[in-house]
Design an enzyme around this catalytic site. Structure first.
Site, PDB file in Angstrom:
ATOM      1  N   ASP A  61       2.544  -5.945   2.584  1.00 27.48           N
ATOM      2  CA  ASP A  61       1.340  -5.218   2.987  1.00 27.48           C
ATOM      3  C   ASP A  61       1.713  -3.814   3.468  1.00 27.48           C
ATOM      4  O   ASP A  61       2.507  -3.148   2.842  1.00 27.48           O
ATOM      5  CB  ASP A  61       0.539  -6.008   4.030  1.00 27.48           C
ATOM      6  CG  ASP A  61      -0.963  -5.725   3.943  1.00 27.48           C
ATOM      7  OD1 ASP A  61      -1.378  -5.013   3.019  1.00 27.48           O
ATOM      8  OD2 ASP A  61      -1.720  -6.229   4.791  1.00 27.48           O
ATOM      9  N   ASN A  62       1.210  -3.387   4.605  1.00 26.21           N
ATOM     10  CA  ASN A  62       1.343  -1.986   5.018  1.00 26.21           C
ATOM     11  C   ASN A  62       2.685  -1.694   5.668  1.00 26.21           C
ATOM     12  O   ASN A  62       3.329  -2.587   6.221  1.00 26.21           O
ATOM     13  CB  ASN A  62       0.217  -1.642   5.985  1.00 26.21           C
ATOM     14  CG  ASN A  62      -1.147  -1.849   5.360  1.00 26.21           C
ATOM     15  OD1 ASN A  62      -1.585  -2.991   5.182  1.00 26.21           O
ATOM     16  ND2 ASN A  62      -1.804  -0.777   4.996  1.00 26.21           N
ATOM     17  N   LYS A 117      -0.583   4.548   1.388  1.00 26.59           N
ATOM     18  CA  LYS A 117      -0.807   4.714   2.833  1.00 26.59           C
ATOM     19  C   LYS A 117       0.487   4.853   3.629  1.00 26.59           C
ATOM     20  O   LYS A 117       0.474   5.302   4.778  1.00 26.59           O
ATOM     21  CB  LYS A 117      -1.548   3.500   3.401  1.00 26.59           C
ATOM     22  CG  LYS A 117      -2.972   3.297   2.944  1.00 26.59           C
ATOM     23  CD  LYS A 117      -3.620   2.166   3.749  1.00 26.59           C
ATOM     24  CE  LYS A 117      -5.079   1.985   3.389  1.00 26.59           C
ATOM     25  NZ  LYS A 117      -5.282   1.260   2.125  1.00 26.59           N
ATOM     26  N   HIS A 142       0.862  -1.196   0.000  1.00 24.76           N
ATOM     27  CA  HIS A 142       0.000   0.000   0.000  1.00 24.76           C
ATOM     28  C   HIS A 142       0.893   1.239   0.000  1.00 24.76           C
ATOM     29  O   HIS A 142       1.079   1.879   1.036  1.00 24.76           O
ATOM     30  CB  HIS A 142      -0.922   0.004   1.218  1.00 24.76           C
ATOM     31  CG  HIS A 142      -1.908  -1.116   1.223  1.00 24.76           C
ATOM     32  ND1 HIS A 142      -3.176  -0.982   0.730  1.00 24.76           N
ATOM     33  CD2 HIS A 142      -1.784  -2.411   1.621  1.00 24.76           C
ATOM     34  CE1 HIS A 142      -3.817  -2.135   0.841  1.00 24.76           C
ATOM     35  NE2 HIS A 142      -2.995  -3.023   1.376  1.00 24.76           N
ATOM     36  N   GLU A 199     -10.201 -10.578   5.872  1.00 26.05           N
ATOM     37  CA  GLU A 199      -9.166 -10.178   6.841  1.00 26.05           C
ATOM     38  C   GLU A 199      -9.850 -10.097   8.196  1.00 26.05           C
ATOM     39  O   GLU A 199     -10.105  -9.023   8.728  1.00 26.05           O
ATOM     40  CB  GLU A 199      -8.543  -8.839   6.427  1.00 26.05           C
ATOM     41  CG  GLU A 199      -7.264  -8.516   7.173  1.00 26.05           C
ATOM     42  CD  GLU A 199      -6.588  -7.252   6.648  1.00 26.05           C
ATOM     43  OE1 GLU A 199      -7.034  -6.705   5.625  1.00 26.05           O
ATOM     44  OE2 GLU A 199      -5.612  -6.811   7.287  1.00 26.05           O
ATOM     45  N   HIS A 236      -8.683  -8.047  -1.592  1.00 26.06           N
ATOM     46  CA  HIS A 236      -8.443  -8.209  -0.151  1.00 26.06           C
ATOM     47  C   HIS A 236      -9.594  -9.052   0.388  1.00 26.06           C
ATOM     48  O   HIS A 236     -10.753  -8.671   0.231  1.00 26.06           O
ATOM     49  CB  HIS A 236      -8.472  -6.859   0.563  1.00 26.06           C
ATOM     50  CG  HIS A 236      -7.196  -6.104   0.508  1.00 26.06           C
ATOM     51  ND1 HIS A 236      -6.686  -5.587  -0.638  1.00 26.06           N
ATOM     52  CD2 HIS A 236      -6.315  -5.768   1.510  1.00 26.06           C
ATOM     53  CE1 HIS A 236      -5.551  -4.959  -0.363  1.00 26.06           C
ATOM     54  NE2 HIS A 236      -5.297  -5.051   0.920  1.00 26.06           N
TER      55      HIS A 236
HETATM   56 ZN   LIG Z   1      -3.397  -4.978   1.935  1.00 23.58          ZN
END
Ligand SMILES: [Zn+2]
Length: 443
Positions: A335-336, A88, A85, A238, A235
């Site tokens: 991911d993040n 973000k 991401h 989750e 996604h």
């Molecule tokens: Zn993600």
């Protein structure tokens, strides 16, 4: 400037001798592997490419070419991060997750996006992330881009600009991200599809969860993907709620639509909390539908099973071993990074593979797991010659002093050396102070 532990010959043609390479990442030739699945190899590098890749000691040495003996050190191709991401990343200092939970992350990101995600803000943080990933040895990244309202017109042009700027260093792909219920809004879908067509990479996607109209929303997405020749990236589930089974709905939709594009599903956390017969049925459908699954173990360990005052009992990850055993392409990714969904992370796939090995117990289960950050995501992203070691391929290498997986995973490999097109790159990481000027505004 730091180029890691190795000092490479200053020449366009040279030999790298006596390295350990994962057999699963070598294309072509015949090699013997040790119990770690590592083969001893020699490489000849010429004009930015791997000229030859042979068992160690079999290379005919030429007097006129410099050589470097790696003394058994592990070599990997540059790696592939198929779920990130970049839009973000690094907002944590101005918008931390208030309680470390998934709802806390959703709210904090939504508020920060609304208040702060100008083109300059997104571009500056993306560039920081890309320089970091490059310094760690990443060759390709797929990012998700929050695609809601005004943000669509801001993030997608910035992303396209960054993709052009990074050609030859990191191959970039982007997939739109929005809640699956948004697919029911024709106006929203028209704007998203237009952005993908103008700025994107033939990739459509969203976040799926158990809304009453999930199948109708998935039909809209699959129809749009089929009509436009898009691949799909979701996604998925989750959550620690076993009732979260949108993965099965995606597989059913793929089979119903006879979808021929690629499908990648991220997270799929609740799959590992299903009853055994349900898990087996869902995995069977995922296999039949040709879906790949990427686990995000760092983010899952951070968010899943978190309750104030209670020690977590679940690692949060999907049933990755069972998926792999069924023949599903499996991957792990970053991911993040330093945002409300994950407070840490640095887009370092060596860290991701190390932590995945610990969290998912990838050790003691075969020696081909390095494919999960290299060959397999490269195939899902449609990248040729990336994530493998092959004669004729690019001399894009991560070199370490570790001679075995225990040496490799015991330390962060902070002194690794990285070659891009046969040249050592500067491994200096950007400093966080660079971003301080963006962190003053409260969201
Ligand atoms: Zn993600």
């Amino acid at each position: 400037m730091t180029t890691g532990f190795a000092t490479f010959p200053d020449a366009s043609a040279f030999r790298l001798l006596n390295m350990s390479a994962p057999l699963c990442l070598i294309d072509g030739g015949s090699f013997a592997a040790d119990r770690d699945g590592l083969a001893r190899i020699d490489l000849a590098i010429a004009d930015g490419r791997i000229e030859s890749l042979l068992p160690a000691g079999t290379e005919t040495l030429r007097d006129d070419q410099p050589t470097l003996d790696l003394e058994g050190g592990l070599v990997l191709p540059r790696l592939v991060d198929c779920h990130t991401h970049l839009d973000k990343g690094h907002i944590w200092p101005r918008s931390p997750n208030p309680d470390g939970t998934f709802p806390g992350a959703l709210t904090a990101v939504a508020n920060d996006r609304e208040a702060n995600w100008s083109a300059l803000d997104v571009r500056t943080r993306m560039d920081f992330s890309l320089r970091t990933a490059f310094a760690h040895g990443t060759a390709a990244i797929r990012t998700h881009l929050d695609s809601l309202g005004k943000q669509i017109g801001i993030s997608w042009p910035v992303y396209a600009e960054m993709r052009e700027r990074w050609v030859g260093r990191i191959a970039l792909q982007a997939s739109p991200l929005f809640g699956v219920e948004q697919a029911l809004d024709p106006a929203h879908m028209a704007v998203v599809i237009a952005a993908v067509k103008m700025h994107g990479d033939g990739l459509l996607g969203c976040v799926t969860y158990m809304i009453p109209e999930l199948d109708r929303a998935l039909d809209i997405l699959f129809r749009a993907a089929s009509e436009n020749g898009f691949d799909l990236d979701f996604h998925v589930d989750e959550s620690n709620d076993p009732a979260a089974r949108s993965l099965e709905h995606i597989a059913d939709a793929a089979l119903r639509h006879r979808f021929t594009g690629k499908i990648l599903c991220g997270h799929c956390c609740s799959l590992s909390l299903q009853a055994p017969e349900d898990e087996a049925r869902i995995i069977g459908k995922v296999k039949e539908a040709g879906i790949g699954v990427v686990s995000l173990p760092l983010c899952n360990l951070y968010l899943q099973d978190r309750q104030a005052g209670r020690t977590p009992r679940w690692r949060g990850v999907t049933a990755l071993h069972e998926l792999k055993a069924a023949g599903v392409p499996v991957m792990v990714a970053s991911d993040n990074t330093r945002d409300p969904f994950y407070a840490y992370g640095d887009l370092d796939l060596v860290e991701v593979l190390r932590e995945a090995t610990r969290i998912l117990q990838l050790d003691h289960s075969g020696s081909d797991w390095p494919c999960a950050v290299a060959r397999t995501p490269a195939a899902v992203m449609g990248l040729d010659g990336v994530g493998v070691l092959a004669a004729g391929g690019p001399a894009d290498l991560i070199l370490t002093r570790a001679r075995s997986w225990t040496e490799f995973f015991a330390r962060p490999q902070g002194d690794r050396s990285i070659l891009v097109a046969g040249r050592a790159i500067d491994r200096t990481l950007p400093g966080y102070r660079e971003l301080d000027h963006l962190m003053g505004r409260a969201s």
